[in-house]
Motif scaffolding. Structure first.
Motif: not given
Length: 378
Positions: A134, A376-378
Motif C-alpha cells: 500500500e 489505498g482506501l477503497r
C-alpha cells in the motif's frame, strides 16, 4: 513503434517464502503458481524471502519448488546469491525494483505492475506485506491490511464473526502476558474451559496456519507441553473444544459482480494421523473429497456462510472458509484463510476446478482483479 504495439505485458512479482514457520508451504505454492501463470500474457519476476527476511532474486524454476524425498524446499536453496537483495521502493511514484549485491552497482530489474504474494503466516499473510505494498502503491492479489490481519489472528477473527452473527465454536485465548506472568492462572483458565466443554482440547497458535504448532490434548498431563509447542510459533495461543462432525471447506472468489462460493469439499478422517495435521496435509497428502457429499440444502448453507464470512472480514480477491458440520446438522465456522495454498493438492484450486474455473483461469482472474483495483482506501 506505436503505443499499441509497444505496450508491455503486465509484470507480476510472485513473492514467496518468508519468515514464518510456513516458509516451505509458501515455496510449494509459488512453484504451482509459476507453472500456471500464462507467460504469453504476463512477465514474471520470482522474489523469494528467506527465513531471516532477505528478499532474494530466485530462479524461475518451479520444478525445484517441490517436495523431494520428503524434504521441503527453501528460498535459500533457490536464491541466485547468498548476499544479494531485492528492494521494492516505498514510493508510490516509482515501481522500479532494484537488485543489489555488496561491492556491486545496484541493478534495475524493471517496474512491477502487480504483486502476487503467496506468503503464508506472519510477515506476509497478516497485513504486514500488504501494508508495504500500500505504501509503495503497487496493486496486489488478495485482501487488504485489515482483512489480512483479521484473517491471520484467530482470536479477532472469531470476534468479528461473532459480531456478525456467524456460528463459532467454543474457544479460549491465552495472551502472552497471562502465560508469562502467571502460568498457573492461565492453566486454571484452560482447565475451567475443559470442565465446561470437555476433553480433548486443541491448543494452537493464534496466528499460524498449515496446522503448524497444533496439539490435540486428551488430558491435563499433556497441557503444558502443548502450550509450549504452540508458543514456539506464537506467544498468543488459542484453546478450542473438540467439535464432533465433518470438516467442510468452501472457496470464495471475487467476480465482477461480487464474491461467489465454490462447490464445497470435505476433509475425510485421517486414519494415519490423530487429526488433519501438517504431515497429513503436505507430506502424506491426505486427499479431500470434491465436491463434498452434502445435500443441496447443506451445500447452499455452507456457500452462504462462506460468502458471509468473506464480507464480515472485508476480504478481497479470495478466501478459503473452513467449517465443521456438526452431528446436530448445524455448521460452525472454524476459520478463514485469506491466502490459501495453491499447491497441486491444495483444496482451494481443486474446489474451483470442480466449479468450472481452471487453475490458469483462477490465477488470471486474481491477477486481473488486482490490476483493476486501486491501492489505498477503497
Amino acid at each position: 513503434m506505436s503505443s499499441e504495439t509497444s505496450h508491455h505485458k503486465p509484470r507480476v512479482a510472485v513473492v514467496f517464502g518468508g519468515r514464518s514457520s510456513e516458509h516451505a508451504i509458501s515455496v510449494l505454492t509459488a512453484g504451482a503458481v509459476l507453472r500456471a501463470i500464462d507467460r504469453e500474457k504476463y512477465d514474471v519476476l520470482p522474489i523469494g524471502i528467506t527465513t531471516d527476511g532477505r528478499w532474494a532474486l530466485t530462479a524461475d524454476d518451479p520444478e525445484r519448488m517441490a517436495i523431494a524425498d520428503r524434504q521441503l524446499p527453501t528460498v535459500a536453496a533457490l536464491a541466485e546469491s547468498t548476499e544479494g537483495a531485492v528492494v521494492l521502493p516505498v514510493d508510490p511514484t516509482n515501481r522500479e525494483v532494484v537488485y543489489s549485491e555488496p561491492g556491486s552497482v545496484p541493478k534495475a530489474l524493471g517496474e512491477v505492475d502487480v504483486v502476487f504474494p503467496v506468503l503464508h503466516g506472519p510477515y506476509g499473510e497478516d497485513g504486514t506485506l500488504q501494508g508495504l505494498l500500500e505504501l509503495s502503491g503497487v496493486p496486489y492479489v488478495g485482501s487488504g491490511v485489515l482483512a489480512s490481519a483479521v484473517g491471520q489472528d484467530k482470536d479477532y477473527m472469531k470476534r468479528v464473526f461473532t459480531s456478525f452473527g456467524l456460528p463459532v465454536g467454543p474457544y479460549e485465548v491465552i495472551r502472552p502476558r497471562e502465560w508469562e506472568t502467571d502460568p498457573a492462572a492461565a492453566r486454571r483458565k484452560i482447565v475451567d474451559f475443559a470442565a465446561e466443554h470437555g476433553w480433548p482440547l486443541f491448543v494452537k497458535p493464534a496466528r499460524a496456519g498449515s496446522s503448524m504448532g497444533i496439539t490435540k490434548v486428551n488430558e491435563l498431563g499433556g497441557l503444558d507441553e502443548a502450550i509450549e509447542e504452540a508458543r514456539r510459533h506464537d506467544p498468543k495461543i488459542l484453546v478450542e473444544s473438540l467439535l464432533r462432525g465433518r470438516e467442510i471447506e468452501c472457496g470464495v472468489l471475487e467476480f465482477e459482480d461480487g464474491p461467489r462460493a465454490s462447490v464445497p469439499a470435505e476433509i475425510p478422517p485421517v486414519t494415519a494421523h490423530d487429526f488433519y495435521d501438517f504431515e497429513a496435509k503436505y507430506i502424506d497428502s491426505a486427499a479431500g473429497i470434491v465436491p463434498a457429499p452434502l445435500t443441496a440444502e447443506q451445500t447452499a448453507k455452507v456457500q452462504e456462510l462462506a460468502v458471509a464470512a468473506f464480507d464480515a472480514a472485508s476480504c478481497e480477491g479470495l478466501v478459503r472458509a473452513d467449517f465443521f458440520l456438526q452431528d446436530n446438522g448445524e455448521f460452525v465456522i472454524n476459520e478463514i484463510n485469506t491466502l490459501p495454498g495453491f499447491t497441486p493438492i491444495s483444496m482451494y484450486p481443486r474446489m474451483w476446478q470442480e466449479s468450472g474455473v481452471s487453475y490458469p483461469e483462477l490465477i488470471d482472474r486474481l491477477l486481473q482483479a488486482a490490476l483493476h483495483r486501486s491501492t489505498g482506501l477503497r
